[in-house]
Design a protein around this motif. Structure first.
Motif, PDB file in Angstrom:
ATOM      1  N   UNK A   1     -30.735 131.985 -93.283  1.00 51.30           N
ATOM      2  CA  UNK A   1     -29.992 133.148 -93.732  1.00 51.30           C
ATOM      3  C   UNK A   1     -29.206 133.807 -92.621  1.00 51.30           C
ATOM      4  N   UNK A   2     -29.789 133.860 -91.416  1.00 48.69           N
ATOM      5  CA  UNK A   2     -29.083 134.450 -90.280  1.00 48.69           C
ATOM      6  C   UNK A   2     -27.865 133.617 -89.897  1.00 48.69           C
ATOM      7  N   UNK A   3     -28.026 132.292 -89.895  1.00 47.53           N
ATOM      8  CA  UNK A   3     -26.910 131.404 -89.599  1.00 47.53           C
ATOM      9  C   UNK A   3     -25.796 131.580 -90.634  1.00 47.53           C
ATOM     10  N   UNK A   4     -26.214 131.656 -91.884  1.00 46.69           N
ATOM     11  CA  UNK A   4     -25.254 131.827 -92.971  1.00 46.69           C
ATOM     12  C   UNK A   4     -24.477 133.130 -92.800  1.00 46.69           C
ATOM     13  N   UNK A   5     -25.161 134.206 -92.451  1.00 45.92           N
ATOM     14  CA  UNK A   5     -24.493 135.497 -92.290  1.00 45.92           C
ATOM     15  C   UNK A   5     -23.489 135.466 -91.135  1.00 45.92           C
TER      16      UNK A   5
ATOM     17  N   UNK B   1     -18.056 135.786-101.089  1.00 44.82           N
ATOM     18  CA  UNK B   1     -18.855 134.558-101.031  1.00 44.82           C
ATOM     19  C   UNK B   1     -19.692 134.409-102.287  1.00 44.82           C
ATOM     20  N   UNK B   2     -20.253 135.508-102.747  1.00 43.56           N
ATOM     21  CA  UNK B   2     -21.074 135.461-103.959  1.00 43.56           C
ATOM     22  C   UNK B   2     -20.247 134.991-105.158  1.00 43.56           C
ATOM     23  N   UNK B   3     -19.029 135.536-105.278  1.00 42.99           N
ATOM     24  CA  UNK B   3     -18.172 135.132-106.388  1.00 42.99           C
ATOM     25  C   UNK B   3     -17.813 133.673-106.333  1.00 42.99           C
ATOM     26  N   UNK B   4     -17.529 133.151-105.132  1.00 47.15           N
ATOM     27  CA  UNK B   4     -17.182 131.746-104.986  1.00 47.15           C
ATOM     28  C   UNK B   4     -18.374 130.833-105.256  1.00 47.15           C
ATOM     29  N   UNK B   5     -19.577 131.353-105.039  1.00 52.70           N
ATOM     30  CA  UNK B   5     -20.790 130.585-105.304  1.00 52.70           C
ATOM     31  C   UNK B   5     -21.280 130.736-106.739  1.00 52.70           C
ATOM     32  N   UNK B   6     -20.702 131.707-107.465  1.00 48.25           N
ATOM     33  CA  UNK B   6     -21.206 131.986-108.809  1.00 48.25           C
ATOM     34  C   UNK B   6     -22.535 132.715-108.776  1.00 48.25           C
ATOM     35  N   UNK B   7     -22.765 133.478-107.732  1.00 53.45           N
ATOM     36  CA  UNK B   7     -24.004 134.252-107.571  1.00 53.45           C
ATOM     37  C   UNK B   7     -23.655 135.736-107.445  1.00 53.45           C
ATOM     38  N   UNK B   8     -24.681 136.564-107.328  1.00 55.40           N
ATOM     39  CA  UNK B   8     -24.461 137.994-107.155  1.00 55.40           C
ATOM     40  C   UNK B   8     -24.463 138.339-105.669  1.00 55.40           C
ATOM     41  N   UNK B   9     -23.793 139.448-105.284  1.00 57.81           N
ATOM     42  CA  UNK B   9     -23.837 139.874-103.881  1.00 57.81           C
ATOM     43  C   UNK B   9     -25.260 140.135-103.402  1.00 57.81           C
ATOM     44  N   UNK B  10     -26.108 140.612-104.298  1.00 63.06           N
ATOM     45  CA  UNK B  10     -27.496 140.876-103.891  1.00 63.06           C
ATOM     46  C   UNK B  10     -28.218 139.573-103.565  1.00 63.06           C
ATOM     47  N   UNK B  11     -27.878 138.495-104.272  1.00 62.13           N
ATOM     48  CA  UNK B  11     -28.489 137.193-103.971  1.00 62.13           C
ATOM     49  C   UNK B  11     -28.098 136.755-102.562  1.00 62.13           C
ATOM     50  N   UNK B  12     -26.808 136.907-102.225  1.00 69.06           N
ATOM     51  CA  UNK B  12     -26.353 136.538-100.880  1.00 69.06           C
ATOM     52  C   UNK B  12     -27.083 137.369 -99.831  1.00 69.06           C
ATOM     53  N   UNK B  13     -27.222 138.656-100.090  1.00 60.22           N
ATOM     54  CA  UNK B  13     -27.921 139.526 -99.141  1.00 60.22           C
ATOM     55  C   UNK B  13     -29.373 139.104 -98.986  1.00 60.22           C
TER      56      UNK B  13
ATOM     57  N   UNK C   1     -30.646 136.131 -99.347  1.00 60.92           N
ATOM     58  CA  UNK C   1     -30.712 134.899 -98.550  1.00 60.92           C
ATOM     59  C   UNK C   1     -30.520 135.226 -97.080  1.00 60.92           C
ATOM     60  N   UNK C   2     -29.524 136.057 -96.778  1.00 65.57           N
ATOM     61  CA  UNK C   2     -29.213 136.363 -95.384  1.00 65.57           C
ATOM     62  C   UNK C   2     -30.309 137.164 -94.707  1.00 65.57           C
TER      63      UNK C   2
END
Length: 414
Positions: free
Chosen positions: A17-21, A34-46, A48-49
């Protein structure tokens, strides 16, 4: 110089997650984008990071790597035991000879340079050979060293400023052909050296077509490196430079302007800006309609025939699976006369089918790409990513088909 306060993304013991961020931030992508391009929610990205969600599945990791333009999967995962070059193909056997020609510093020669007409003829034949050959890198790689040396010599031996400008335009186009060969090979520094020399030669030529082509390739180099703002700046500046010339310009000038309009849409799609992306595509389509129906640009492939393929690319870059499939159904690959460009279109179609949850169709379409031009798909990171992902499929038959294709692409050993 690296900011001492910014952690290096590849330093241990950073978590996924740190690398991804860090990599996301360096690409200039916000969490919502990034969330939109992945088809996920911003909270999901957060999550993971921040480590709330641990390392995602391989399929999700590969999609993240694609969006962040991570060339080696180990750079994102931190697992150096299983490196996978996603966006860098194998080094071509002819790469050292092309490298030597580009890297040489010729200051004198006892031979007479070929005429501009002779160079133009050789360059036209090289482009034609590239478009009709399934192994186009082999063909072009064999022609480039001599073309590079002779075009450089022709510029040095020009007798007048007008003759020098005309020869600079040819040299710039030789560098454009070189960039097609060098792209996605393991020498990023050589790619940028070629792109910059092509731009300098084009500017010295003062030829609008040469300037547009060099900018078109520079835009792609910036975008593939994740420099979206730089790509957009070069793109828009060059379009503004060409616009006053279009009313009296010939087909070649109008074609490069149209190609640049599409590239602006391509970059906008990478940013997830749907309206802007489709707006530029419409402008490019209108530009294509001003060209003769039979016109096909030898450098950019810009033409009426390629616009439907460009529509597939825009939809794919916007991560719109359903729209990608609809655009693919409306496109006719057989109208594209260039084998490598037709193979590239098949790869874009495969990306659309994969986004739409049709992996079997995606693999079948990639097989068609391989049939059209093996060297195109071998060096294409998107194709390699799909194939690599499907080698982990739960379906034995799909896994077998993906593995067979992976061996052909050099992703897996035979």
């Amino acid at each position: 110089m690296r900011d001492a306060a910014t952690p290096h993304p590849y330093a241990d013991p950073l978590a996924f997650g740190q690398r991804m961020q860090i990599l996301r931030t360096r690409r200039g992508l916000s969490r919502p984008v990034l969330a939109g391009l992945l088809g996920r929610s911003p909270s999901w990205v957060k999550q993971v990071e921040t480590g709330v969600i641990k390392t995602p599945s391989l399929s999700v990791i590969l999609r993240i790597a694609e969006l962040l333009r991570v060339r080696d999967l180990a750079d994102l995962t931190g697992d150096q035991s299983m490196p996978a070059d996603l966006f860098t193909g194998p080094g071509h056997p002819l790469l050292p000879e092309v490298q030597a020609a580009v890297n040489a510093y010729p200051v004198r020669s006892d031979r007479e340079a070929p005429t501009a007409a002779h160079l133009r003829h050789r360059l036209d034949r090289a482009w034609a050979s590239r478009h009709c050959s399934p192994n186009h890198r082999k063909v072009v790689g064999g022609l480039l060293p001599g073309l590079i040396r002779d075009a450089q010599l022709a510029v040095r031996q020009a007798d007048s400023s007008a003759e020098r400008r005309a020869r600079q335009a040819i040299l710039s186009e030789v560098y454009s052909l070189t960039q097609f060969f060098v792209a996605y090979q393991p020498d990023a520094a050589l790619l940028w050296r070629v792109a910059e020399r092509g731009m300098v030669a084009a500017q010295e030529s003062e030829d609008p077509r040469a300037i547009g082509v060099a900018a078109w390739l520079t835009v792609q180099a910036h975008r593939d490196a994740g420099h979206y703002e730089a790509a957009d700046t070069v793109n828009r500046d060059t379009i503004r430079h060409l616009e006053p010339l279009l009313p009296d310009g010939d087909d070649r000038v109008r074609a490069i302007a149209g190609a640049l309009q599409f590239e602006a849409g391509y970059t906008a799609a990478r940013w997830g800006e749907s309206g802007t992306a489709w707006g530029w595509w419409e402008k490019a389509r209108a530009a294509a309609q001003t060209l003769p129906a039979s016109y096909y640009d030898p450098v950019t492939s810009f033409s009426r025939a390629v616009m439907s393929a460009h529509a597939v690319t825009v939809a794919v870059e916007l991560r719109a699976g359903g729209e990608s499939v609809r655009q693919a159904a409306a496109a006719d690959a057989h109208t594209i006369p260039s084998r490598p460009r037709r193979a590239r279109h098949r790869i874009e179609e495969a990306r659309g089918y994969h986004l739409d949850g049709q992996p079997d169709v995606a693999l079948a379409t990639l097989a068609k790409a391989h049939e059209a031009a093996p060297e195109t798909i071998t060096y294409n990171g998107y194709a390699r990513r799909i194939v690599l992902e499907e080698t982990e499929s739960k379906s034995p038959e799909r896994r077998r088909r993906a593995s067979d294709l992976a061996v052909k692409l050099g992703v897996l050993a035979a």
